[in-house]
Write an enzyme that holds these catalytic residues in place. Structure first.
Site, PDB file in Angstrom:
ATOM      1  N   LYS A 111     -42.086 -72.387  -1.355  1.00  0.00           N
ATOM      2  CA  LYS A 111     -41.350 -72.131   0.001  1.00  0.00           C
ATOM      3  C   LYS A 111     -40.127 -73.125   0.112  1.00  0.00           C
ATOM      4  O   LYS A 111     -39.921 -73.935  -0.837  1.00  0.00           O
ATOM      5  CB  LYS A 111     -42.305 -72.661   1.051  1.00  0.00           C
ATOM      6  CG  LYS A 111     -43.237 -71.421   1.626  1.00  0.00           C
ATOM      7  CD  LYS A 111     -44.097 -71.793   2.776  1.00  0.00           C
ATOM      8  CE  LYS A 111     -44.790 -70.446   3.199  1.00  0.00           C
ATOM      9  NZ  LYS A 111     -45.692 -70.759   4.484  1.00  0.00           N
ATOM     10  N   ARG A 130     -53.173 -70.697  -0.908  1.00  0.00           N
ATOM     11  CA  ARG A 130     -52.545 -68.910  -0.987  1.00  0.00           C
ATOM     12  C   ARG A 130     -51.199 -69.235  -1.717  1.00  0.00           C
ATOM     13  O   ARG A 130     -50.378 -69.953  -1.519  1.00  0.00           O
ATOM     14  CB  ARG A 130     -52.190 -68.798   0.434  1.00  0.00           C
ATOM     15  CG  ARG A 130     -51.598 -67.308   0.592  1.00  0.00           C
ATOM     16  CD  ARG A 130     -51.187 -66.973   2.248  1.00  0.00           C
ATOM     17  NE  ARG A 130     -50.854 -65.796   2.280  1.00  0.00           N
ATOM     18  CZ  ARG A 130     -49.400 -65.309   2.393  1.00  0.00           C
ATOM     19  NH1 ARG A 130     -48.526 -66.410   2.263  1.00  0.00           N
ATOM     20  NH2 ARG A 130     -48.988 -64.251   2.501  1.00  0.00           N
TER      21      ARG A 130
END
Length: 275
Positions: free
Chosen positions: A221, A255
């Protein structure tokens, strides 16, 4: 600490890894990567071989300012993939990344085992009803606004206190519907600035007071690649480092896009903490 996935009890006392399968054309990292069934099956097979416990399938990009996709389009993208994966990988545990009750319903009826909702039921008031009806584990994430507007809502007086209140309210709503298996996702990158993401990671152990499993999704991210001044493609090392920190803070599910590295991270964490 267990969750029931289609009759199979999954013990989360040891952390698990959830592999990401984005079938959107515009996901921030792997959007549009899979051109045909063969490539998709190769990708999922690789993640399973590397030790993924769950595969999280998403057909609607939730990156900031993501384009709107209709429910019909989301279903048309995701159902063929759900069917394909179950045919080729019997026993696969599929999580569905959606905030729409209609998508959740058809996916569960097609064999999906978990619903992963970025809105914790706030973007579709039928979601909790559907999850309760089918009694699948439900991942509820913290977000304000929508994927299109969330970065306009990064103002907090006390981010931890406000998030704990948010989760307490959403947990109470889920319990009122009769949902048994709940998982909490702090929502790194959703309605949070870069500095807020790091403050949240630093204080993440406080969310253990909710007494629910914690899922952390930070893979590649912007909180990583922007902090390092690199691209998402170069953010694996940073992802692995922060995943290790997340495990020490109580994360029970990682995740990730890169399963092998996350599984190794979990293995060494377990080794470090063995009695």
């Amino acid at each position: 600490m267990t969750i029931n996935c289609k009759g199979q009890l999954i013990d989360l006392s040891a952390p698990k890894v959830m592999g990401i399968l984005n079938i959107t054309p515009n996901s921030f990292f792997d959007g549009g990567k899979y051109k045909n069934e063969e490539e998709l099956l190769e990708r999922v097979g690789k993640m399973l071989d590397e030790g993924a416990d769950f595969i999280d399938v998403g057909a609607y990009s939730s990156k900031p300012n993501a384009e709107f996709v209709s429910e019909e389009e989301e279903i048309s993208r995701i159902i063929p993939v759900v069917n394909l994966l179950q045919k080729h990988f019997p026993g696969i545990i599929l999580s569905i990344d959606t905030f729409r009750a209609g998508v959740a319903k058809v996916c569960i009826e097609s064999g999906a085992a978990i619903i992963n909702d970025i809105s914790a039921g706030k973007l579709d008031d039928k979601m909790l009803e559907i999850v309760a009806k089918y009694q699948v584990p439900y991942i509820m994430m913290h977000m304000k606004g929508t994927p299109q507007t969330m970065q306009e809502f990064t103002q907090y007086e006390d981010i931890i206190k406000e998030m704990l209140f948010y989760f307490s309210e959403r947990i109470a709503a889920a319990r009122a519907h009769g949902i048994n298996d709940l998982i909490v996702d702090p929502g790194f990158g959703f309605a949070k600035t870069l500095d807020q993401n790091y403050f949240l990671m630093n204080k993440m152990e406080l969310f253990q007071m909710l007494e629910l499993p914690l899922l952390v999704g930070i893979s590649r991210k912007s909180m990583i690649h922007k902090a390092l001044g690199v691209s998402a493609e170069m953010a694996l090392n940073g992802t692995t480092f922060l995943n290790a920190i997340a495990l020490t803070k109580g994360a029970k599910i990682l995740r990730v896009h890169d399963v092998k590295e996350a599984v190794e991270c979990v293995h060494l964490f377990n080794k470090l903490n063995q009695k």
